[in-house]
Design a protein around this motif. Structure first.
Motif, PDB file in Angstrom:
ATOM      1  N   GLN A 161     -42.778 102.853 -23.593  1.00 12.30           N
ATOM      2  CA  GLN A 161     -42.370 104.207 -23.948  1.00 12.30           C
ATOM      3  C   GLN A 161     -43.260 104.808 -25.038  1.00 12.30           C
ATOM      4  O   GLN A 161     -43.460 106.016 -25.087  1.00 12.30           O
ATOM      5  CB  GLN A 161     -40.915 104.161 -24.405  1.00 12.30           C
ATOM      6  CG  GLN A 161     -40.331 105.467 -24.823  1.00 12.30           C
ATOM      7  CD  GLN A 161     -38.857 105.291 -25.071  1.00 12.30           C
ATOM      8  OE1 GLN A 161     -38.067 105.434 -24.171  1.00 12.30           O
ATOM      9  NE2 GLN A 161     -38.488 104.959 -26.294  1.00 12.30           N
TER      10      GLN A 161
ATOM     11  N   LEU B 248     -43.191 104.227 -17.231  1.00 12.75           N
ATOM     12  CA  LEU B 248     -42.991 102.895 -17.794  1.00 12.75           C
ATOM     13  C   LEU B 248     -43.188 101.874 -16.681  1.00 12.75           C
ATOM     14  O   LEU B 248     -42.680 102.037 -15.581  1.00 12.75           O
ATOM     15  CB  LEU B 248     -41.601 102.767 -18.402  1.00 12.75           C
ATOM     16  CG  LEU B 248     -41.232 103.825 -19.440  1.00 12.75           C
ATOM     17  CD1 LEU B 248     -39.835 103.583 -19.954  1.00 12.75           C
ATOM     18  CD2 LEU B 248     -42.231 103.858 -20.567  1.00 12.75           C
TER      19      LEU B 248
ATOM     20  N   ILE C 112     -35.765 101.543 -24.848  1.00  8.95           N
ATOM     21  CA  ILE C 112     -36.132 102.662 -23.991  1.00  8.95           C
ATOM     22  C   ILE C 112     -35.016 103.697 -24.021  1.00  8.95           C
ATOM     23  O   ILE C 112     -33.868 103.386 -23.708  1.00  8.95           O
ATOM     24  CB  ILE C 112     -36.395 102.172 -22.558  1.00  8.95           C
ATOM     25  CG1 ILE C 112     -37.589 101.211 -22.575  1.00  8.95           C
ATOM     26  CG2 ILE C 112     -36.635 103.342 -21.613  1.00  8.95           C
ATOM     27  CD1 ILE C 112     -37.802 100.471 -21.270  1.00  8.95           C
TER      28      ILE C 112
END
Length: 175
Positions: free
Chosen positions: A63, A47, A40
């Motif tokens: 993501q 998320l 990420i």
């Protein structure tokens, strides 16, 4: 990003590494892991990891705007990841029905919600479009019986859908 299991026996965490870790909530011991995505690079509110109400599945929005549905015990995918991206817009959120059988996604770009089967990953509804700018559909929830879907948009309108019919169940409501 973390989620607690429905019986408080497990905790799932979506890590910056793109991995989901599951821990026994009583002992703190790790009981499972699954690599789902690239690391990420920018954490934001979209998320998410969440258990279904019955606790048998984990739903993870990564993501890459993919939604992974995993068996809560084995962390094996139940079916290929759902890619609810329409016209290049990102998936900004999801909702799970009270019976744990359906998933609704909120996608920007065309600003559309859509309902999916949590048993097969198949689309159950057509895209339910919102007017307005391209980055305004952020929240949604099912009615308690799962027959309707309420969506909220930056355009100042909430919409109450008969998602099975692909049409509004009531006129848009200003908020």
């Amino acid at each position: 990003i973390a989620a607690r299991g429905p019986r408080d026996t497990q905790v799932a965490i979506l890590c910056a590494s793109g991995e989901v870790l599951v821990f026994d909530a009583r002992t703190g011991k790790q009981v499972g892991s699954r690599k789902l995505a690239a690391p990420i690079t920018q954490a934001d509110g979209r998320l998410r990891v969440e258990y279904t109400p019955q606790g048998n599945s984990l739903v993870v929005l990564t993501q890459e705007e993919l939604i992974h549905v995993l068996d809560a015990d084995s962390l094996e995918p139940r079916f290929p990841a759902i890619a609810p991206v329409l016209a290049g817009g990102p998936c900004r959120g999801f909702a799970i029905s009270a019976d744990g059988k359906m998933l609704a996604t909120a996608v920007n770009g065309l600003n559309a919600a859509q309902v999916w089967s949590l048993e097969t990953g198949a689309a159950l509804s057509p895209p339910l479009p919102h007017s307005g700018d391209h980055y305004g559909l952020f929240c949604l929830c099912f009615s308690p019986d799962g027959q309707r879907l309420l969506t909220g948009s930056k355009d100042g309108q909430a919409r109450y859908w008969d998602w099975r019919e692909g049409r509004l169940a009531a006129p848009p409501m200003p908020h």
